[in-house]
Design an enzyme around this catalytic site. Structure first.
Site, PDB file in Angstrom:
ATOM      1  CG  HIS A 182      -2.030  -1.009   1.085  1.00  0.00           C
ATOM      2  ND1 HIS A 182      -2.565  -1.704   2.143  1.00  0.00           N
ATOM      3  CD2 HIS A 182      -2.721  -1.419  -0.021  1.00  0.00           C
ATOM      4  CE1 HIS A 182      -3.533  -2.502   1.707  1.00  0.00           C
ATOM      5  NE2 HIS A 182      -3.642  -2.351   0.389  1.00  0.00           N
ATOM      6  CD  GLU A 223      -0.745   0.531   4.416  1.00  0.00           C
ATOM      7  OE1 GLU A 223      -0.090  -0.520   4.462  1.00  0.00           O
ATOM      8  OE2 GLU A 223      -1.980   0.545   4.217  1.00  0.00           O
ATOM      9  NE  ARG A 231      -6.518   0.036   0.389  1.00  0.00           N
ATOM     10  CZ  ARG A 231      -6.393  -0.682   1.510  1.00  0.00           C
ATOM     11  NH1 ARG A 231      -5.848  -0.152   2.576  1.00  0.00           N
ATOM     12  NH2 ARG A 231      -6.819  -1.937   1.537  1.00  0.00           N
ATOM     13  CG  HIS A 260      -0.170  -3.940   5.067  1.00  0.00           C
ATOM     14  ND1 HIS A 260      -0.885  -3.447   4.010  1.00  0.00           N
ATOM     15  CD2 HIS A 260       0.268  -5.165   4.676  1.00  0.00           C
ATOM     16  CE1 HIS A 260      -0.892  -4.327   3.032  1.00  0.00           C
ATOM     17  NE2 HIS A 260      -0.203  -5.382   3.407  1.00  0.00           N
ATOM     18  CD  GLU A 272      -2.533  -3.343   9.072  1.00  0.00           C
ATOM     19  OE1 GLU A 272      -1.989  -2.232   8.882  1.00  0.00           O
ATOM     20  OE2 GLU A 272      -3.310  -3.863   8.262  1.00  0.00           O
TER      21      GLU A 272
END
Ligand code: 0X9
Ligand code: ZN
Length: 422
Positions: free
Chosen positions: A165, A168, A222, A290, A365
């Site tokens: 993405h 990020e 994104r 991410h 994440e």
């Protein structure tokens, strides 16, 4: 983008929800959902929205203001980059320049140059593959393989992926940080990993999207940069994998931020990596990095039904989370991916199911939990890199001690009655 100091700006609000299917519905309505937990959803509101509606939402006490002045944050980020460029050149003139690679978010070109430099400096440990395939706009997707090339012992393949993405930025930075750690840590521990594993690392899967976010006004992009048939741009690469493609938490609408693409693996940035992974005889585990939310997500991500390997994977996920907590006292929750929100066509489940990685296909994440969200200042690169290095420590040791976890399988899948396939 240059906003006057006190003008009304884009905001991010955090709202209470009953369960995470609300996030799916909100995305269906075209709402810009930034992050979801089981109880909350972060929503980006454009400054073009009527101010009174936004404050009405907040007054209802369903929502609270999380980021009040988004443009100011973005401006501060650009400003701090300029200051660092200035410092770099003054240090160069003074002769005090040092390697500032992890002091700031780097360009795609700088990341590629660094991979080449590391390879030149460590010929017995690193091989550089400049291109495993080209992005939609024709950029090379680079890979490094890291192992002890002097040892012929059989090894298991570990995949680390970053930058799927675009916005990020902490993801490619963290993946590069792990590579640097592997190459610069002189310890019996790291030697053991380089004898047991081959690391395949793609720090920047979506170079077109990443470079786009580095141009003014596009910081929050994104997807990749495919030109879609309806004139819109971009496919969500993490909905494009060939694993329950198009089933849940994904959109058929090209302009959606979670657009799944024309077909499974339709995007060059997913196809190149999928083909490379499938060509490996010894694939064993993979992590896709991410941001944001601080989560360690194990399979399955597309259904809440536990996987056959649930017990083994939970030990791994909980261990990574505990290792982070011990290092930096930061909480990363260890949960099944679908507990965040069910989404299919993602890389994590693809690695578990299609690539047959017994050690699991994971999503981590990274920081934070929303104060800065995607605009995480560069001063976090080092602390995030360190806490993830300790998670990798646990992960790799555990996999070394458990080298025979069988490929995962779907068992007794029940439909998730609280999610609505789009
Ligand atoms: O939605 C995603 O692609 C990931 N979150 S992000 O905010 N970085 O976009 C989470 C993917 C989790 N994996 C699955 N649900 N399979
Ligand atoms: Zn992401």
């Amino acid at each position: 983008m240059a906003a006057a100091p006190h003008s009304y700006q884009d905001k991010v609000i955090r709202c209470a929800i009953d369960d995470n299917s609300t996030a799916v519905t909100l995305r269906e309505y075209g709402v810009d959902v930034w992050s979801v937990t089981e109880r909350t959803v972060d929503v980006h509101l454009s400054s073009t929205l009527d101010e009174s509606i936004v404050y009405a939402l907040i007054d209802q006490r369903y929502c609270s203001l999380f980021i009040d002045r988004l443009e100011t944050l973005l401006q501060e980020e650009r400003q701090s980059t300029l200051v660092k460029v200035y410092e770099f050149f003054s240090n160069l003139i003074d002769g005090t320049a040092s390697d500032a690679f992890f002091d700031d978010y780097q360009s795609y070109a700088a990341i590629v140059d660094k991979l080449q430099a590391w390879t030149n400096a460590n010929p017995t440990k690193v091989q550089f593959v400049p291109s495993i395939g080209k992005s939609f706009e024709g950029r090379d997707i680079p890979l490094v393989k890291i192992t002890n090339f002097n040892s012929a012992a059989p090894k298991k393949a570990i995949w680390w992926n970053g930058g799927q993405h675009a916005r990020e930025w902490i993801s490619p930075a963290t993946v590069m940080y792990q590579v640097n750690k592997l190459l610069t840590t002189d310890s019996p521990q790291v030697d053991a990993w380089l004898n047991a594993f081959e690391f395949y690392v793609t720090p920047i899967q979506n170079p077109d999207g990443y470079e786009f976010t580095r141009t003014p006004g596009n910081r929050l992009w994104r997807k990749n940069r495919r030109r879609n048939s309806d004139g819109s741009y971009g496919v969500d690469l993490n909905r494009n994998w060939d694993e329950h493609w198009g089933v849940v938490g994904t959109s058929k609408s090209p302009s959606s931020d979670v657009y799944q693409g024309e077909g499974p693996l339709s995007e060059p940035e997913t196809k190149a990596i999928a083909d490379y992974i499938l060509s490996l005889p010894n694939k064993y585990a993979g992590i896709d990095f991410h941001s944001y939310s601080q989560l360690v997500l194990r399979s399955w991500g597309w259904t809440k039904t536990s996987s056959k390997n649930e017990a083994a994977l939970k030990v791994l996920g909980d261990g990574m989370s505990a290792a982070i907590k011990n290092t930096s006292n930061v909480d990363y929750k260890s949960i099944k991916g679908a507990q965040l929100y069910p989404a299919s066509g993602c890389m994590d489940d693809w690695m578990s199911a299609k690539a047959g990685m017994g050690g699991g296909g994971w999503t981590i994440e990274l920081r934070d939990t929303g104060s800065y969200g995607f605009i995480l200042p560069a001063r976090f690169i080092n602390p995030v890199g360190e806490e993830i290095w300790s998670a990798m420590n646990f992960f790799l040791n555990h996999l070394m001690q458990n080298p025979s976890i069988p490929p995962n399988e779907f068992v007794d899948i029940q439909p998730d009655n609280d999610t609505i396939p789009l």
